[in-house]
Structure formats: structure tokens, C-alpha cells
Write a protein that holds these residues in place. Structure first.
Motif, PDB file in Angstrom:
ATOM      1  N   GLU A  66       5.761 -61.683  -1.653  1.00 24.14           N
ATOM      2  CA  GLU A  66       6.208 -60.291  -1.663  1.00 24.14           C
ATOM      3  C   GLU A  66       5.116 -59.408  -2.227  1.00 24.14           C
ATOM      4  O   GLU A  66       4.404 -59.798  -3.170  1.00 24.14           O
ATOM      5  N   THR A  83       4.378 -55.149  -3.346  1.00 23.83           N
ATOM      6  CA  THR A  83       5.006 -53.860  -3.626  1.00 23.83           C
ATOM      7  C   THR A  83       4.036 -52.740  -3.287  1.00 23.83           C
ATOM      8  O   THR A  83       2.908 -52.722  -3.797  1.00 23.83           O
ATOM      9  N   GLY A 100       3.532 -56.706   7.007  1.00 19.77           N
ATOM     10  CA  GLY A 100       4.039 -57.843   6.252  1.00 19.77           C
ATOM     11  C   GLY A 100       4.273 -59.055   7.134  1.00 19.77           C
ATOM     12  O   GLY A 100       4.027 -60.197   6.725  1.00 19.77           O
ATOM     13  N   VAL A 121       4.610 -61.825   4.420  1.00 21.78           N
ATOM     14  CA  VAL A 121       5.117 -61.416   3.109  1.00 21.78           C
ATOM     15  C   VAL A 121       6.184 -60.345   3.292  1.00 21.78           C
ATOM     16  O   VAL A 121       6.176 -59.598   4.285  1.00 21.78           O
ATOM     17  N   ARG A 122       7.103 -60.286   2.356  1.00 23.13           N
ATOM     18  CA  ARG A 122       8.089 -59.206   2.334  1.00 23.13           C
ATOM     19  C   ARG A 122       7.438 -57.992   1.682  1.00 23.13           C
ATOM     20  O   ARG A 122       6.780 -58.105   0.652  1.00 23.13           O
ATOM     21  N   ARG A 143       8.007 -54.689  -0.270  1.00 20.00           N
ATOM     22  CA  ARG A 143       8.964 -53.902  -1.055  1.00 20.00           C
ATOM     23  C   ARG A 143       8.368 -52.521  -1.285  1.00 20.00           C
ATOM     24  O   ARG A 143       7.209 -52.398  -1.689  1.00 20.00           O
ATOM     25  N   LYS A 183      -1.709 -58.231  -0.539  1.00 18.55           N
ATOM     26  CA  LYS A 183      -1.372 -59.637  -0.812  1.00 18.55           C
ATOM     27  C   LYS A 183      -2.438 -60.268  -1.698  1.00 18.55           C
ATOM     28  O   LYS A 183      -2.121 -61.027  -2.631  1.00 18.55           O
ATOM     29  N   SER A 222      -1.858 -59.124  -5.146  1.00 18.44           N
ATOM     30  CA  SER A 222      -0.661 -59.715  -5.764  1.00 18.44           C
ATOM     31  C   SER A 222      -0.981 -61.049  -6.434  1.00 18.44           C
ATOM     32  O   SER A 222      -0.260 -61.484  -7.334  1.00 18.44           O
TER      33      SER A 222
END
Length: 546
Positions: free
Chosen positions: A291, A293, A318, A323-324, A326, A540, A543
Motif C-alpha cells: 500500500e 499513501t 497502483g 499496490v493499493r 490510499r 512504492k 514506502s
């Protein structure tokens, strides 16, 4: 011969007619048919271009420069068929055309009336050439049955049902089946009344698409069919799906496409649909590997429909990185009221995006967010207004141009961003003046751009010549190019004539790109836009570090 499917709505608005139309188009396409989708909007505006996003949501821009309803974005994303100016019409456009004809004397002294003159214009639009080999034209009528402004549209499609050859028209009515928790019952009466209203103006629906929170019990399905004069099998359950790209799968499971084909007598000869692509997309959305953001610092964050294509393009990015995504929605004014909030809200995000906007409200907060992303090496993506604010941020904070601003906000001693007065479109020159009408006067539609060899954007696109859709009235002033590029913010994309800046980027940053166009308008679930794919890929990577 082309067949026509008319999609109407009842009971309440916002049930998802546009999404249902797009999903049905995708299902017919999956069976090998060619489709085109069109939208009839009953409001008096000529187009949604001058409407507030809080009133109408996003304005979707087509390749040929039409400002249209956001549902055309659904149509494009679900079918891959580019919409055009001739796929969206409003009451305003119809009356404008009729009045122009009347003033010219085209009606030869006749009294101009709703029937036949208005309805004839609507029918002419619906029947206009959909393109070679199109099997189905899906026509969505905005609003709900019973709205006074929609009556000419309902009358026009009623007439078409009589004028088209037998078996060439199908009516689908989208309605609501509310569930009353205190009574423990699903109520069919709103649907019955909605269909009664539709039948009172001469339209008998062939299929009912019923939005509901609970599965429709057999007794209620039978009751709806009896009271609404619809086959029981044509009462289609439409519950919420886990994501919008699962809607075609759910509607197929409920039999929507089979019922439509049955209306046209094609069920026995139609091939089975290939829905493998939709299953892959839906499965990947349901089972991501991680995920990220993304903070969206904008002006209309209280209504996410104002950024519908942007949201979907981020989801597509995504999908490419599995990936999700958000989304953290932030009003730019928040960072104007309290600068200390910038670190609190942005330190933990994996990417910052400033989208398109108009006007000065929130601009200072957006500039502060851009500065934070630049200094703290957070991937930054500026779209249209977001690119302009990135230029102003560099000018003010790095180039020493402390009064740098946009003339959109008022007179400026250092107009880093200014009003466009002329530009090239193919071999023609387009001009605009400061006092011109607002509607339809921006730089609209697809324009080419040339990318700098060796630039990051050239690597992302895998090309040095691109075409993207635009919607803007102001442009970065090349007079300040040398001062801004000295700060490390390079002009890596220009219009073919070298006059208009299209893209900027930073080589001293993990991912910092601004674009004057709207790449979100061309992103598809099966073909994510390369800029969004790259941006989410950079997010990503971040993250893994924070």
C-alpha cells in the motif's frame, strides 16, 4: 444495423447510471460487439465547462476538445473507445442550435415548439453517425424520470422506439430498492412508482436494474415483475461491488447482458464473453502486495467526484505496481491557516500530488506543500495548476523572484504564469482575449508535445513526441525559463513550436514532475498511463524507506 439501448434512472439520482452504462458496454464488447456510448444531459448549460466542481463534479475533456460530463470518462475507461464532441449533448446546446436556426429563418415561418423541433434535434443527435461497424449505441439520459427538464428527452427516446425498426431498441430503467431496517423489509413501491411514471409518458422498460443493499428475495422479484410489466428474469439485482472494475463481472453474473441480447433476439447467436481481463483487474485490486499513501493537496477535496479521472488513474498506477493506493485528501487552505500542519500531514506520505484548479484560493498552501515535497525528497506530481505552482515555488524560494505569481490571481510584478492569448492548433492559430466568454475558450483537447532527449519523461514515455489532453487558460511564461532552470527545475517538454512549456522535472530529486496537460484523462485499467505508473512506482520505492 446499429441497435440502440436507452438507459434511464428513477427514484433518486446518483444510483450509477453512467457506471451501469459503461459496464454494459464493456460486457457487449467482451462478446465481440462494437459499441459507442452517448450521454443526454437535461441542464440548460451549454456544457459543464463553467460549472463549479461542487455542482457537477469533474469536467471530462475529449480528444477533440469538448468539455463533457464525467460519465464519458467511465465510458472511455471501460470500453477503450475515445469519446468525441458528438457523444454528449445538453438542453443548452439543443436550444442554442434551435434558436440559431430560427434566427436564420430555417424553419420557414413555422412556430417553433418542443414537439417536433426540440425532440427532432435530440433524435438527430442520438442517431448521428456512431462510426463504421458499431453494433450498439448506448444512450444514457441524465437525471431521473419525472424531472421537468428531462421530459423532452424522454419524449424523444419514446418516439425513437416507434420510429426505429422493430426489435432495434431496448429500454433499461435503473431504480432503487430501499431496505428498511426497522421493518426488516425491502420496499418495492419506489420502483413501482418510478416505472409507473415512465410508462405514463409512453415508455415501457424491457429491463429493470435494481440498486439494492440486500439480495432481492424471489417473492419481491416476482412482485416487481408483475407490477412493472417486466419479465421476472429481467429484474436484475445490482448490489454494491467491491470495486468499480468488478461491476461488469457482477452484472454478467446477474444476467444483464443476456437479458439485453434476448431483447434484440441475439441470445442464441451471441458468443460467450471473454471477461478474463476484468477478472485479473478485480483480483489484483482485491489482493495487492502493498500500500502507498498519496496526499492530494487541492481545492475541491470535499467532493472526490471533482477528481474522478485522477482517482482512477492513480488506481491504475497502483495496478501496474500491484499496490493499493490510499488517498489522503487535503484542502490547500489548511496549510495556509496553519503552516505547522504541513509536516504532520505530509511527512509520512509516499507521494504528493497537486491537481488542476482555478483561482487563488488555497494556492499558497499548495506552494508550501510543493516546497515540503521538494526539500524532503517526496515524489511530487503536479498536474496543470500543480505544474504552475511548482514553477512559482521554484521562482520564489530558489530563484530570488520573491514576487513571482500568476496573473490569474491579479496583476503581478513577476508574472511567472500568465494568460494565454494565442497558440497553434495544427496549422491554425487560435486566439483568446481577457474579456472573452469563459465557456469553451481554454486550450482544450489533444495537443502534441516534444520531450527533451535524455529527460526522465522521455524515458517514462519511451518516446520524444507525445499527445495529451489539455484544459487550461494560463501558461508558464518562457521569459523566466533561464532563472527557473538555474534552480534545477528543467523545462523538459515544450509545444512543437517551442513556445509553450508542457513539462518540468528535477534531476536532483527522486521523482519531481509537473505537466501542463491532464494525463489522467487517457489512463485505462488495462493500459495505465505511464506517468501514473512511474509516480506510483516511485511512491512504492519510498514506502520501503519510511
Amino acid at each position: 444495423m446499429t441497435r440502440y439501448i436507452f438507459i434511464t434512472g428513477g427514484v433518486v439520482s446518483s444510483l450509477g447510471k453512467g457506471l451501469a452504462s459503461a459496464a454494459l458496454g464493456a460486457l457487449l464488447q467482451a462478446r465481440g460487439y462494437r459499441v459507442r456510448l452517448r450521454k443526454l444531459d437535461p441542464y440548460l448549460n451549454v456544457d459543464p465547462g463553467t460549472m463549479s466542481p461542487y455542482q457537477h463534479g469533474e469536467v471530462f475533456v475529449t480528444e477533440d476538445g469538448a468539455e463533457t460530463d464525467l460519465d464519458l470518462g467511465h465510458y472511455e475507461r471501460f470500453t477503450g473507445v475515445n469519446a468525441a464532441r458528438g457523444d454528449n449533448i445538453t438542453t443548452g446546446q439543443i436550444y442554442k442550435t434551435i434558436i440559431e436556426k430560427e434566427r436564420r429563418g430555417d424553419y420557414l415561418g413555422a412556430t417553433v415548439q418542443v414537439i417536433p423541433h426540440v425532440t427532432d434535434e435530440i433524435k438527430s443527435f442520438v442517431l448521428s453517425d456512431p462510426g463504421e461497424g458499431v453494433d450498439f449505441v448506448l444512450v444514457e439520459i441524465g437525471g431521473t424520470v419525472g424531472d421537468i427538464e428531462g421530459l423532452p428527452f424522454f419524449e424523444a427516446i419514446r418516439q425513437l422506439g416507434q420510429e426505429l425498426p422493430r426489435g432495434m431498441a431496448c429500454y433499461i430503467h435503473l431504480t432503487l430498492l430501499p431496505y428498511v431496517k426497522t421493518a426488516g423489509e425491502m420496499k418495492t413501491k419506489p420502483t413501482q412508482h418510478s416505472v409507473k411514471e415512465l410508462r405514463s409518458i409512453g415508455i415501457q422498460p424491457d429491463i429493470l436494474l435494481c440498486r439494492c443493499e440486500q439480495p432481492i428475495p424471489p417473492a419481491e422479484r416476482r412482485k416487481i415483475g408483475q407490477f412493472c410489466n417486466v419479465r421476472e428474469g429481467a429484474v436484475i439485482q445490482a448490489m454494491d461491488s467491491p470495486n468499480i472494475y468488478a461491476v461488469p463481472l457482477d452484472y454478467h453474473e446477474q444476467g444483464l447482458d443476456r437479458e439485453v441480447l434476448d431483447v434484440f433476439g441475439l441470445l442464441g447467436t451471441a458468443p460467450e464473453p471473454d471477461l478474463s481481463g476484468w477478472r485479473r483487474v478485480s483480483d489484483r485490486l482485491a489482493h495487492p502486495d502493498g500500500e502507498v499513501t498519496i496526499a492530494i493537496v487541492g481545492k475541491y477535496t470535499g467532493l472526490t467526484d471533482a477528481y474522478k479521472s485522477l482517482v482512477e488513474a492513480l488506481i491504475h498506477g497502483g495496478l501496474a505496481s500491484n499496490v493499493r493506493v490510499r488517498l489522503d485528501w487535503i484542502e490547500g487552505e489548511m496549510f495556509e491557516r496553519d503552516e505547522a500542519l504541513i509536516g504532520e500531514r505530509l511527512a509520512g506520505v509516499h507521494g504528493v500530488l497537486v491537481p488542476g484548479a482555478f483561482g487563488e484560493r488555497g494556492a499558497t498552501g499548495m506552494i508550501r506543500a510543493i516546497q515540503f515535497a521538494r526539500v524532503h525528497q517526496i515524489p511530487y506530481f503536479g498536474i496543470c495548476f500543480g505544474m504552475q505552482m511548482a514553477m512559482i515555488e521554484a521562482a520564489r524560494n530558489l530563484a530570488g523572484l520573491t514576487e513571482a505569481s500568476s496573473t490569474e490571481f491579479g496583476p503581478s510584478a513577476q508574472p511567472v504564469v500568465g494568460l494565454m492569448t494565442e497558440w497553434s492548433r495544427g496549422n491554425e492559430r487560435e486566439t483568446r482575449g481577457e474579456g472573452d466568454d469563459l465557456g469553451g475558450t481554454m486550450r482544450l483537447g489533444a495537443y502534441d508535445a516534444v520531450l527533451a532527449p535524455g529527460s526522465r519523461v522521455a524515458a517514462i514515455y519511451g518516446a520524444e513526441h507525445i499527445s495529451e489532453r489539455h484544459r487550461h487558460r494560463y501558461e508558464v511564461n518562457l521569459r523566466y525559463r533561464e532563472a527557473i532552470e538555474a534552480t534545477g527545475l528543467a523545462f523538459s517538454g515544450l509545444s512543437p513550436d517551442g513556445v509553450l512549456p508542457e513539462i518540468c522535472e528535477r534531476a536532483d530529486h527522486p521523482w519531481f514532475i509537473g505537466v501542463q496537460f491532464h494525463p489522467e484523462l487517457k489512463s485505462r485499467p488495462f493500459d495505465p498511463h505511464p506517468l501514473f505508473t512511474s509516480f506510483i512506482g516511485a511512491a512504492k520505492d519510498r514506502s520501503r524507506l519510511v
